[in-house]
Design a protein around this motif. Structure first.
Motif, PDB file in Angstrom:
ATOM      1  N   GLU A  16       0.852  -1.188   0.000  1.00 43.84           N
ATOM      2  CA  GLU A  16       0.000   0.000   0.000  1.00 43.84           C
ATOM      3  C   GLU A  16       0.888   1.238   0.000  1.00 43.84           C
ATOM      4  N   PRO A  17       0.771   2.096  -1.011  1.00 42.06           N
ATOM      5  CA  PRO A  17       1.685   3.229  -1.108  1.00 42.06           C
ATOM      6  C   PRO A  17       1.382   4.384  -0.163  1.00 42.06           C
ATOM      7  N   GLY A  18       0.161   4.481   0.333  1.00 40.68           N
ATOM      8  CA  GLY A  18      -0.188   5.614   1.183  1.00 40.68           C
ATOM      9  C   GLY A  18      -0.709   6.777   0.354  1.00 40.68           C
ATOM     10  N   GLU A  19      -0.133   7.022  -0.772  1.00 42.53           N
ATOM     11  CA  GLU A  19      -0.603   7.996  -1.745  1.00 42.53           C
ATOM     12  C   GLU A  19      -0.387   7.395  -3.123  1.00 42.53           C
ATOM     13  N   ILE A  20      -1.015   7.951  -4.115  1.00 48.81           N
ATOM     14  CA  ILE A  20      -0.876   7.412  -5.465  1.00 48.81           C
ATOM     15  C   ILE A  20       0.348   8.035  -6.127  1.00 48.81           C
ATOM     16  N   PRO A  21       1.375   7.232  -6.406  1.00 47.66           N
ATOM     17  CA  PRO A  21       2.547   7.776  -7.099  1.00 47.66           C
ATOM     18  C   PRO A  21       2.233   8.032  -8.576  1.00 47.66           C
ATOM     19  N   SER A  22       2.933   8.967  -9.157  1.00 51.74           N
ATOM     20  CA  SER A  22       2.720   9.258 -10.564  1.00 51.74           C
ATOM     21  C   SER A  22       4.039   9.257 -11.318  1.00 51.74           C
TER      22      SER A  22
END
Length: 147
Positions: A16-22
């Motif tokens: 689970e990244p915690g935020e969406i990487p781009s």
């Protein structure tokens, strides 16, 4: 290192990244395929876009091999070792970008570089080359996979 690099690494590792990487990318001019110009172009783009992962673009293309028109033709493809000029350039660019910014997305594969055959309209560009390479795979799976 990128501001959100930890999120990206967690996502790449299936956590689970915690935020969406781009990740954004674009092709640079030919003169930015290696050396200082290549590093500077990538870092400028990363800074301006605030992307999470640096994708190394394929301006340092695998040398073109003519005459790939069927699966068996993949035997014609040259092999490259770490001392070949093509590989030295790519390794140097990759090391410098890793030192500068941490996580780096793998450059396009040899398959992508094979997609450029301007002398054959059927295999030039994304769509035509994908169809041709799929056909080649079906014709001679072992030879194509052995490349």
């Amino acid at each position: 290192m990128f501001r959100y690099a930890a999120f990206s690494i967690r996502a790449i590792n299936g956590k689970e990244p915690g935020e969406i990487p781009s990740c954004f990318s674009l092709h640079f001019s030919e003169e930015c395929g290696e050396g200082d110009a290549g590093v500077e172009a990538h870092l400028k783009f990363v800074k301006e876009t605030d992307t999470d992962i640096c994708k190394i673009m394929n301006e340092n293309l695998i040398p073109y091999c003519e005459g790939i028109s069927c699966g068996g033709d993949y035997k014609k493809l040259p092999s490259f070792d770490l001392e070949s000029e093509f590989m030295k350039k790519q390794i140097e660019l990759t090391k410098r970008l890793l030192d500068a910014c941490g996580p780096v997305y793998d450059r396009n594969s040899s398959w992508r570089s094979l997609m450029r055959n301007p002398s054959d309209e059927r295999t030039y560009g994304y769509d035509g080359s994908r169809l041709a390479m799929t056909e080649h795979f079906r014709q001679d799976r072992d030879t194509v996979l052995d490349m």
